[in-house]
Write an enzyme that holds these catalytic residues in place. Sequence first.
Site, short mmCIF file in Angstrom:
data_model
loop_
_atom_site.label_atom_id
_atom_site.label_comp_id
_atom_site.label_asym_id
_atom_site.label_seq_id
_atom_site.Cartn_x
_atom_site.Cartn_y
_atom_site.Cartn_z
N CYS A 1 12.81 -10.71 -7.41
CA CYS A 1 11.45 -10.18 -7.45
C CYS A 1 11.40 -8.77 -6.91
CB CYS A 1 10.52 -11.09 -6.65
SG CYS A 1 8.79 -10.56 -6.71
N CYS B 1 4.62 -22.66 -1.61
CA CYS B 1 4.31 -23.59 -0.52
C CYS B 1 4.21 -25.04 -0.97
CB CYS B 1 3.03 -23.17 0.19
SG CYS B 1 1.58 -23.21 -0.87
N ASP C 1 1.03 -6.02 6.90
CA ASP C 1 2.11 -5.04 6.82
C ASP C 1 1.84 -3.96 5.77
OD1 ASP C 1 3.58 -6.30 8.84
OD2 ASP C 1 4.59 -7.62 7.42
N LEU D 1 0.08 -3.34 -2.28
CA LEU D 1 -0.72 -4.11 -1.33
C LEU D 1 -0.65 -5.60 -1.66
CD1 LEU D 1 -3.97 -1.92 -1.07
CD2 LEU D 1 -2.09 -2.04 0.57
N SER D 2 -0.33 -6.40 -0.65
CA SER D 2 -0.23 -7.85 -0.85
C SER D 2 -1.46 -8.59 -0.34
CB SER D 2 1.00 -8.38 -0.12
OG SER D 2 0.83 -8.23 1.29
N GLY D 3 -2.27 -7.91 0.46
CA GLY D 3 -3.38 -8.58 1.13
C GLY D 3 -3.05 -8.92 2.57
N GLY D 4 -1.82 -8.60 2.99
CA GLY D 4 -1.38 -8.86 4.35
C GLY D 4 -1.44 -7.62 5.23
N MET E 1 0.08 -6.91 -7.37
CA MET E 1 0.64 -7.57 -8.53
C MET E 1 -0.11 -8.85 -8.86
SD MET E 1 4.77 -7.41 -8.04
CE MET E 1 4.77 -8.71 -6.82
#
Length: 356
Positions: free
Chosen positions: A105, A206, A12, A7-10, A32
């Site tokens: 990655c 970013c 998808d 899970l990335s928090g997004g 992560m």
Amino acid sequence: MKILVGLSGGVDSAIAAYLLKKQGHEVTGATMSVWDSSLPVPKIEGANACIGPKEKDIEAVKKIADFLKIPFSIIDCREEFKKVVLENFKSEYKSGRTPNPCVWCNAYIKFGVLPEAAKKNGLQFDKFATGHYANIIYNDDIKMYQLKKAKDLKKDQTYFLYRLSQKTLSETLFPLGNLTKDEVRAIAKEIGLPVAEKPDSQDFYCGDYNDILQFPENSGDIVDKTGKVLGKHKGIWNYTIGKRKGLGLPGGTGDPLYVINILAKQNVIVLGSKDDLYSKSLIAEKVSWGSVTAPKESVKVMAKIRQQHAPSQAQVTVKEENSAEVIFDTPQMSVASGQSVVFYKDDIVLGGGIIR
């Protein structure tokens, strides 16, 4: 089946977890921790990058896990990420190359360190899943798992996944492979997912890449093809092949100039015309044939030299020490050492390597 979902928090990865749970699987989430707190916090407000302070993403993962009623764990991958991804990133730029950190990655952290560390932390699961747009099939004819393009070609992420091994492919699920991004957004809105409107991650980092590189200034010459000095640079890592703007030259230089070569040993940036950017061939190193046996003879493929680059017809010949020569039917613009070239046959990813 017990499935661990990265899970990335997004949206998808959240919908990937939702779909798997809906299918009746026992789903656990894992996210992560990779942020190196020694780096300056990016100054860009609201940016949504892979690398940066993750407090907001962790909070988003908590909301997703609560919404889906699944447990989740934070897996510390900082040390491995620093060694494998960040150190490679710095080394490549210092060598005058343009690295692709997402390739390393994915191959070694997301699909390697993360699930292995989760197991060491006591999590038990049969498969690992993510929200990547890609597919995995099993080819009975050659008895191998194969990485295949996603239904949504605009979102297809196989370019970043070509280094996944047979073992990894056999243990991985991509629940979004046969969905479009619009369909995923629609599901998220329909179920009231708290991150349904969250923007996609846009970049590796970013802020200014110099935040990560942290190299001391090292000025050198900017020259044309004849060796004539046109100006000075403050470090070769500030330039990439094809760069046109921000070259640091005085005005009135005439026709547009582009970076056509980076000579690391001489500490020199070479400029030329747009025509000088085209290459008929390249050599790839560290070639991985993840979905097929390495060919013994030359093969015709569709080769892709960047994620946003249209695949082009080419002939690949395997050389010594995991290298390959790629000859294009049509010259390609801005072939950059350090980037990946990925080989496709129809929708199947045959393999790829790092452009030398």
